[in-house]
Design an enzyme around this catalytic site. Structure first.
Site, mmCIF file in Angstrom:
data_model
loop_
_atom_site.group_PDB
_atom_site.id
_atom_site.type_symbol
_atom_site.label_atom_id
_atom_site.label_comp_id
_atom_site.label_asym_id
_atom_site.label_seq_id
_atom_site.Cartn_x
_atom_site.Cartn_y
_atom_site.Cartn_z
ATOM 1 N N GLN B 9 0.846 -1.191 0.000
ATOM 2 C CA GLN B 9 0.000 0.000 0.000
ATOM 3 C C GLN B 9 0.885 1.246 0.000
ATOM 4 O O GLN B 9 1.927 1.260 0.650
ATOM 5 C CB GLN B 9 -0.877 -0.011 1.259
ATOM 6 C CG GLN B 9 -1.894 1.097 1.277
ATOM 7 C CD GLN B 9 -2.822 0.986 2.494
ATOM 8 O OE1 GLN B 9 -2.741 0.021 3.230
ATOM 9 N NE2 GLN B 9 -3.698 1.956 2.661
ATOM 10 N N SER B 87 4.767 -6.204 2.788
ATOM 11 C CA SER B 87 3.468 -6.143 3.467
ATOM 12 C C SER B 87 2.369 -6.690 2.554
ATOM 13 O O SER B 87 2.359 -7.880 2.248
ATOM 14 C CB SER B 87 3.214 -4.693 3.896
ATOM 15 O OG SER B 87 2.015 -4.598 4.602
ATOM 16 N N LEU B 88 1.463 -5.818 2.078
ATOM 17 C CA LEU B 88 0.415 -6.271 1.178
ATOM 18 C C LEU B 88 0.987 -7.027 -0.025
ATOM 19 O O LEU B 88 0.410 -8.006 -0.511
ATOM 20 C CB LEU B 88 -0.380 -5.044 0.694
ATOM 21 C CG LEU B 88 -1.323 -5.269 -0.475
ATOM 22 C CD1 LEU B 88 -2.507 -6.110 -0.039
ATOM 23 C CD2 LEU B 88 -1.793 -3.932 -1.027
ATOM 24 N N ARG B 112 -8.731 -8.332 4.559
ATOM 25 C CA ARG B 112 -7.610 -7.741 5.307
ATOM 26 C C ARG B 112 -7.755 -6.221 5.341
ATOM 27 O O ARG B 112 -7.633 -5.571 6.384
ATOM 28 C CB ARG B 112 -6.305 -8.135 4.620
ATOM 29 C CG ARG B 112 -5.023 -7.562 5.225
ATOM 30 C CD ARG B 112 -3.840 -7.986 4.362
ATOM 31 N NE ARG B 112 -2.535 -7.695 4.948
ATOM 32 C CZ ARG B 112 -1.829 -6.621 4.645
ATOM 33 N NH1 ARG B 112 -2.297 -5.722 3.805
ATOM 34 N NH2 ARG B 112 -0.632 -6.442 5.198
ATOM 35 N N HIS B 192 1.182 -2.551 11.314
ATOM 36 C CA HIS B 192 2.385 -3.274 11.724
ATOM 37 C C HIS B 192 2.843 -2.920 13.130
ATOM 38 O O HIS B 192 4.035 -2.857 13.409
ATOM 39 C CB HIS B 192 3.520 -3.058 10.705
ATOM 40 C CG HIS B 192 3.141 -3.488 9.320
ATOM 41 N ND1 HIS B 192 2.883 -4.792 8.992
ATOM 42 C CD2 HIS B 192 2.928 -2.774 8.189
ATOM 43 C CE1 HIS B 192 2.550 -4.866 7.713
ATOM 44 N NE2 HIS B 192 2.555 -3.660 7.203
ATOM 45 N N GLN B 240 1.396 -10.651 10.503
ATOM 46 C CA GLN B 240 1.929 -9.581 9.656
ATOM 47 C C GLN B 240 1.256 -8.235 9.957
ATOM 48 O O GLN B 240 1.874 -7.188 9.848
ATOM 49 C CB GLN B 240 1.693 -9.968 8.186
ATOM 50 C CG GLN B 240 2.507 -9.173 7.196
ATOM 51 C CD GLN B 240 1.775 -9.026 5.894
ATOM 52 O OE1 GLN B 240 0.600 -8.722 5.872
ATOM 53 N NE2 GLN B 240 2.482 -9.270 4.792
#
Lengths: 1198, 283
Positions: B9, B87-88, B112, B192, B240
């Site tokens: 993102q 991440s994503l 998510r 996070h 995560q």
């Protein structure tokens, strides 16, 4: 395909005429529109002129301001910003010339049948003729009022934007450029545009220009010698005495004729051909030349492929100057004489007599006049013409001057004109224009309903437009026009703006009626027909494909009224209060360039108990007396880590050059709650006597400190670090017993805290008698360098050296002497070499160089081709030294490599005997912060300084030179992050020189700040002023000379930059400032703060004074902060009203502007608000919300 | 050896993927069905400015990443020996590596994003110019309980995240470090960080419903820097949300595995992070 170019649209705006009809009215009646400079403009300029006169270095004392007469526009300070996608502020910061060109070109496009929608993405070229006027530009004017806006104003004021802005605004993809050839510029631009069309660079082109006289002040200083005494232009008249100023703008739209006809364009006239040439080398650059002008005409006629006998009118340049007119007349005569001997068949005239001289703009205005003459088929009378100039013998030539309006019959073919324009610098242009006779036969106009559209950027403009159309129809403007053509033209050229009208009409009378209704009543319903559907869609703002509405009958573009601009003031007023606001006094204080660092006594720390919770780790070398010393200091429970012993039972032994050891220690610190570390590895009693021992000690002592710091940083540790050394520093000058190599740790220690503030460092240099004082030092809050000698405690103090005493040898260079310079082919080394060779030409200069130079026999070949390779630069420098008389030897050696240096120095001694002086200028820059530095890189930087200096002493021990200069650095006193290695090496040099003071060899360390013009700082772009002013080479060499003529062991060379914004940093170092320096710094910091405060207050007052209305909320409720944020934005953009949800970028903001707007918001609201915040928030509502949040937060924090 | 990287993102831009949707009509139709709105309209025109919103940003980035990835793999069959994502982007790596199919990936990402968007009142800031260790120390010194290091992106690029008000204080403290620049990032949540735990819990339940296949090409996790193991997949992907992205660790691991060339889809964000990761003080 023919080379004919059609003029398919035009606009003209001169005093007294804003369209072609009014323009023709002036021309056909022989009117001259000259007058005095308008009162209103005069008032707005007077104070500025007074200011200019008062502030020039040689003030102009005349109290009276006299303005020229001329053909002036009423106003040049208004603009319709909305119609051009600007905000009021941008409009105000845009040169009136740019605004006029934009206006002229948009009107010409509209006249040609092109709306913004129809133009978008087209291959249209933009050609502007322009020259920056002598005297004041608008940008000068703006910057005199407010120098801070120069950056914002740049795009509105640099000439290229004259063309580029409209290309950008309308998305035009053809060439876009500005032509400057002075008075011929716009006609040269026509020629360029024509060529671009013929070459296929573009499908359509607009050509234009504009001219105002910013300040037509009549004063002997500003006269260029062509001005008419009374502002009247009397071309070809016996009373002619020069040209009158003219103002205005004009533009034409050009297409290839065949394309224009196919597109259904209206064709005003046809450009048959053109030519451009230059006078060449005439008597003077501004003197015109009849031969060149004659050749110009001949060449244009050839290009047009016409017989000049068919020309009936010639629009002359005709500036009415005593020199120019006869030369022009002569040139025309000569050209015609090549083709015909007929007399008096071609009328000659110039529009300058009507509207003055528009300089760069005059060419296109002349062309538009020629178009008017052709369309009206009348020869107009020449204005201001009574008696012919006796120097012009019209009777014997082809020309005559018309004195009345008379029909122009042309039974034998189309009417033809020529148009001339000549530039002051000798660039001439001529264009041949022919009338366009439409021979196509159109079928009968179709009957039925048609869709008429009209649009404007503001409602006011729309109303005015409707009124304008009604007047146009009432004035028979649409007589003979086909309603289908009228409607088609309205669609393709008048439809793109936001506020719209759509009418379904049947004929002109019906249109007239519906327009009139619009002014009085609400528009009637559109109905449900297919046209009504289109109309509704159009009114909703949807894109409409107008070509789809076109039936079998191909419509044409017809002439309709031009856009009615909604203009508001766009001018920055010169403040009448400038006299009160100005301050002409400047402070020009001088500060010394030389400083020194002294060890001055300071109060001993009181005895301290061990703080509760303190936990100490000490690193010691069992081969020294460190552990015993620490024991005597009674530091409480100390965990002693000895080199060679395991850090923890059973582990690997503690090794000084092992990364793993220090990572282990860092882990202990983090996990074990260690609060204090004592690095006591460098505790040797006596100095190293050979270079191997130096190697061993730097490896053990300095490298261990490096690895320890790095490991602590990587672990994110927080700890107080004491670096302990034993008599490493020479407290008194000339103490040869000190362990100088360990002093490098002082320089290193200074950097740690600057890179990572959570390790606080104190360097304590002790003798064995100081053990009892150590405890207080380890646990104290004082950081920096402290020297303990028994009871005595000393610290570093930075002092001024106002005068360098010349108490040494006044000539330090001996005839025939040999001088060694390390880093000899670096920029600083070469500068020193050159200054030596200049002072004492018959010396041998040995330049020690890591890179060396190629063998001499290759030099000629290497320099044969021009090159700036490093080798060539070095060779040239060597040759220059030799030309000064010096013998130059370049010795290739690496100063940082003991074997290499030893070999080189021994060779010099073998070949040249005694070395009489040494300048140790070799150096590598520090590279990165300790965290990211590798040991080998670190070591390389250190050894070029440290190991090399040690060896230079060793190698010359038997026969010491007269002097030895060490080039040290500001970094040894005030290092920056990333300079740990560099600071360590240089601190060693300073201390080495200090310990050798008073000896047989004069050793001096020079701590240089950045050199301004050459050297490492320049290579790395760090040669700007910081806390210190960067040092000019000459000033640096003066310090070197003064140092060598003194007996000093050190000089810090650099002037403090007290007025700089970084001066406060000086106090952030753990180096005490002398009272004089401290006072000055304090004073300047206060002055700086006062200046900033004053600016902030000024900003607040300015913002508070902004009037702006907030809109966008149904209930009309806005918070205080929203209002003040709106004021900040309105100050930047100039809008009288702002929507609370309007986006910063849609308002015309850009990233440059964002910085100042965010700054103003922060200042006004006393919060920390920066560009990033603004770019995220973007609307008044969001900004205000954020600001309130921040203010609340600040209140909470307080 | 090549590795293909997928960003997360933050890389969303209006107009992204414009040329792709027509080229992958089936995938696009599938995405419209899963998401319940036109993915093409969201990515190319975004008339309602929803791309800034986590809920929409994540599916958009994921889907454009996926199409670009598919294109890249078709153009260079067999080139990539590893995949990784930030991440994503890790979901894209899993799709590329054969652990998840595109539809499953998209369903998971959609959920998510929804769960992450529910946690508000947070903020993130990027810290440049100083190592993460310095940032951690500065954070520790502030005594703030709700700010954390959220991404370790490169040697001297870190992001912090946490409570919106505390972030402002932390930013000031970190900004005082020599060489540090702190810039706010426009996201709503404290991604996070432990503050995401509620979302992580709920997402864990969602993940439990799905099956993770054995990868045909290994994927290196941006959380652990280790090879993705399908058995512990649900746990890792739930974790995560609240664990820091250890991108530097992933890069070092990939290099250690022999990767020499890093390619990237959808911009150059990660490539610049890779260049800024020297691994010099990581031992």
């Amino acid at each position: 395909m023919s080379k004919d170019i059609a003029i398919v649209g035009l606009s003209v705006d001169v005093p007294g005429a804003r369209d072609l009809d009014a323009f023709w009215q002036i021309i056909s009646s022989g009117t001259s529109v000259h007058r005095p400079f308008p009162q209103d403009r005069r008032h707005k300029l007077d104070e500025y002129i007074r200011y200019l006169r008062a502030t020039s270095v040689e003030p102009v004392p005349d109290p009276d301001i006299d303005y020229h007469n001329g053909c002036f526009l009423d106003t040049v300070d208004t603009f319709d910003y909305a119609a051009f996608g600007m905000n009021p502020r941008q409009a105000t910061l845009t040169d009136p010339h740019h605004r006029m060109v934009l206006r002229a070109m948009v009107l010409a496009f509209e006249d040609a049948g092109y709306s913004a929608d129809r133009l978008r993405g087209s291959r249209t070229g933009v050609f502007v003729g322009f020259a920056v006027n002598p005297g004041s530009t608008y940008l000068d004017y703006l910057c005199r009022i407010d120098p801070t806006i120069s950056q914002q104003a740049i795009t509105g004021n640099i000439p290229t934007m004259l063309a580029n802005r409209i290309s950008h605004l309308m998305d035009l993809r053809g060439p876009s450029l500005v032509v400057d050839s002075a008075c011929s510029a716009t006609l040269v631009a026509v020629h360029q545009a024509k060529n671009a069309l013929l070459a296929g660079d573009c499908d359509m082109a607009v050509v234009g220009g504009a001219r105002i006289v910013f300040a037509p002040v009549k004063h002997p200083h500003s006269a260029i010698g062509i001005e008419s005494s009374d502002g009247v232009t009397r071309t070809f008249d016996e009373a002619a005495d020069g040209t009158g100023f003219g103002e205005g703008s004009g533009a034409v739209v050009l297409k290839r004729l065949e394309r224009a006809v196919a597109d259904g364009d209206q064709v005003y006239a046809v450009i048959k051909g053109s030519a451009v040439n230059h006078d060449g080398n005439t008597e003077g650059i501004t003197t015109p030349d009849s031969d060149s002008q004659s050749e110009l005409l001949l060449s244009a006629w050839r290009n047009a492929d016409i017989d000049p006998r068919t020309l009936g009118y010639l629009e002359a340049h005709g500036t009415a100057t005593r020199v120019g007119d006869p030369i022009e007349h002569e040139g025309i005569k000569r050209a015609f004489a090549q083709h015909t001997s007929d007399k008096g068949f071609c009328a000659v005239g110039t529009v300058k007599a009507n509207v003055g001289h528009l300089f760069e703009g005059s060419g296109v205005i002349g062309l538009i006049k020629a178009v008017a003459v052709l369309r009206n088929r009348m020869i107009p009378p020449q204005a201001n013409f009574t008696n012919p100039n006796p120097k012009l013998d019209f009777a014997s030539g082809p020309l005559y001057v018309s004195t009345s309006l008379s029909p122009w019959d042309s039974p034998e073919g189309p009417r033809r004109c020529g148009v001339s324009a000549f530039g002051l610098g000798g660039t001439n242009a001529h264009v041949v224009v022919e009338e366009y006779i439409d021979t196509t036969v159109r079928p009968c106009a179709p009957q039925g309903e048609f869709l008429f559209t009209l649009s404007a950027a503001t409602p006011r403009s729309l109303t005015w437009l409707v009124e304008r159309y009604i007047r146009f129809i009432d004035g028979a403007g649409l007589e003979g026009a086909d309603i289908a053509d009228v409607c088609y033209t309205s669609q393709v050229s008048r439809s793109s703006h936001r506020h719209r009208i759509a009418l379904v009409v049947t004929d002109v009378a019906n249109l007239r009626g519906q327009l009139a209704d619009l002014l009085t009543t609400e528009p009637g319903p559109l109905g449900d027909g297919p046209l009504a559907v289109e109309a509704k869609s159009y009114l909703r703002g949807a894109p409409v494909d107008w070509e789809r509405l076109v039936g079998d009958h191909r419509p044409r573009v017809v002439r309709l009224p031009g856009y009615a601009f909604d203009e508001t003031l766009a001018w920055m007023q010169f403040p009448e209060t400038w006299r009160e606001q100005m301050s002409l006094t400047t402070v020009d204080e001088r500060h010394p360039v030389t400083h020194d660092v002294e060890f001055q006594p300071t109060a001993a720390l009181p005895e301290t108990e061990i703080p509760v919770g303190a936990s100490v780790v000490a690193l010691v070398d069992p081969d020294t007396e460190a552990e015993a010393f620490l024991a005597a200091a009674e530091l409480g429970e100390v965990r002693v880590l000895r080199l060679g012993e395991p850090i923890e039972p059973g582990g690997d032994p503690f090794t000084a050059d092992s990364t793993a050891s220090f990572e282990h220690i860092a882990r202990l610190v983090g996990e074990g709650g260690v609060t204090h570390i004592v690095h006591a590895l460098a505790f040797e009693q006596a100095p190293a006597t050979d270079v191997d021992e130096v190697e061993r000690r730097t490896g053990k002592n300095l490298h261990s400190l490096f690895l320890l710091s790095k490991a602590l940083m990587a672990a994110g540790a927080k700890v107080d670090l004491t670096v302990l050394t034993r008599t490493a520093l020479s407290v008194e000058e000339g103490d040869g017993t000190v362990v100088t190599e360990n002093s490098a740790l002082v320089g290193f220690g200074k950097v740690i805290g600057r890179e990572y503030p959570y390790i606080k460092v104190k360097h304590v240099d002790v003798d064995l008698a100081a053990a009892s004082a150590l405890r207080a030092e380890v646990f104290s809050d004082q950081h920096g360098l402290f020297l303990l000698r028994g009871e005595q405690r000393m610290r570093e103090v930075f002092v001024e050296v106002t005068e360098v005493a010349a108490d040494g040898p006044q000539t330090y260079l001996k005839p025939g002497g040999t001088y060694l310079i390390t880093g000899g082919t670096g920029a600083l080394g070469l500068a020193v070499a050159k200054s030596f060779a200049t002072k004492q030409p018959d010396i041998t200069l040995v330049l020690l160089s890591r890179s060396g130079v190629p063998p001499r026999e290759q030099w000629d070949e290497l320099l044969a081709t021009p090159t700036d390779s490093a080798a060539a630069v070095r060779i040239r420098a060597v040759r220059e030294l030799e030309e000064l008389g010096a013998a130059v030897v370049v010795s290739k050696a690496d100063a940082g490599d003991p074997a290499s240096l030893t070999e080189a120095v021994t060779a010099i001694q073998r070949e040249h005997g005694r070395i009489d002086g040494i300048v140790h200028a070799a150096g590598l820059p520090g590279g990165s912060t300790v965290m990211f530095r590798e040991l080998d890189e670190f070591d390389a930087v250190v050894r070029v300084k440290l190991h090399a200096a040690f060896l230079l002493d060793q190698l010359t021990a038997a026969d010491r030179p007269d002097f030895l200069v060490h080039f040290s650095s500001v970094a040894s006193v005030f290092p920056a992050p990333g300079q740990a290695d560099y600071a360590a090496g240089n601190y060693y040099l300073d201390n080495l020189a200090r310990s050798q003071a008073g000896g047989p060899c004069h050793v001096i360390a020079l701590d240089w700040v950045a050199w301004k013009e050459i050297g490492m700082a320049v290579d790395h772009g760090t040669n700007g002023d910081t806390m210190f002013k960067a040092l000019p080479t000459a000033a640096a060499l003066d310090v070197l000379d003064a140092g060598l003529r003194s007996r000093r062991s050190r000089l810090f060379a650099g002037e403090l930059h007290y007025r700089g914004e970084l001066i406060h940093l000086l106090r952030s170092y753990d180096v005490t400032l002398s009272p004089e320096i401290g006072t000055k710094v304090e004073h300047e910091m206060q002055a700086l703060e006062a200046r900033l405060l004053k600016e902030q207050e000024k900003t607040k007052v300015t913002i508070a004074a902004v009037q702006v209305e907030l809109t966008g909320r149904a209930d009309g409720e806005y918070s205080e902060v929203e209002r003040s944020v709106a004021q900040c934005l309105a100050l930047a953009f100039g809008y009288p009203a702002l929507d609370v949800e309007a986006d910063f970028f849609d308002l015309g903001g850009d990233s440059i502007m964002a910085a100042s707007v965010a700054g103003n918001i922060a200042v006004y609201h006393d919060v920390q608000y920066d560009v990033a915040d603004l770019l995220a928030d973007r609307t008044i509502a969001e900004i205000a919300y954020h600001v309130e949040d921040l203010a609340e937060f600040a209140a909470d924090a307080a | 050896m090549h590795c293909l990287l997928f960003p997360g993102q933050g890389v969303q831009r209006r107009g992204m993927g414009a040329e792709l949707f027509g080229r992958f009509p089936e995938a696009t139709a599938l995405a419209d069905e899963v998401l319940g709105y036109s993915i093409e309209q969201l990515c190319t025109r975004d008339p309602d400015r929803r791309l800034r919103d986590t809920r929409h940003a994540q599916p958009a980035v994921f889907f454009v990443n996926a199409l670009l990835g598919q294109q890249q793999l078709t153009e260079h069959p067999g080139r990539y020996r590893y995949f990784a994502g930030h991440s994503l982007g890790e979901y894209n790596a899993l799709v590329a590596g054969g652990v998840l199919d595109l539809a499953t990936g998209l369903r998971l990402v959609k959920r998510r994003a929804e769960l992450m968007a529910e946690i508000t009142g947070g903020g993130m800031s990027a810290v440049q110019g100083v190592p993460a260790a310095f940032v951690r120390r500065a954070l520790a010194e502030t005594g703030l309980g709700k700010v954390f290091v959220a991404n370790l992106n490169a040697d001297t690029q870190t992001t912090i995240a946490g409570d919106r008000a505390e972030i402002a204080v932390a930013a000031k403290a970190i900004g005082a470090l020599p060489g540090a620049r702190v810039t706010p990032i426009n996201v709503s949540g404290p991604f996070h960080t432990p503050l995401m735990d509620p979302a992580a819990q709920r997402f864990r339940a969602v993940l439990a419903e799905y099956r993770f296949a054995e990868p045909h090409t290994p994927v290196v996790s941006s959380i652990t820097g280790e090879l993705f193991d399908p058995a512990s997949g649900p746990d890792l992907l739930a974790r995560q949300l609240s664990a820091p992205v250890e991108w530097t660790r992933a890069v070092s691991a990939l290099r250690a595995a022999g990767v020499t060339d890093f390619d990237e889809v959808n911009g150059q964000t990660l490539s610049s992070l890779v260049r800024g990761t020297t691994g010099r003080w990581v031992r």
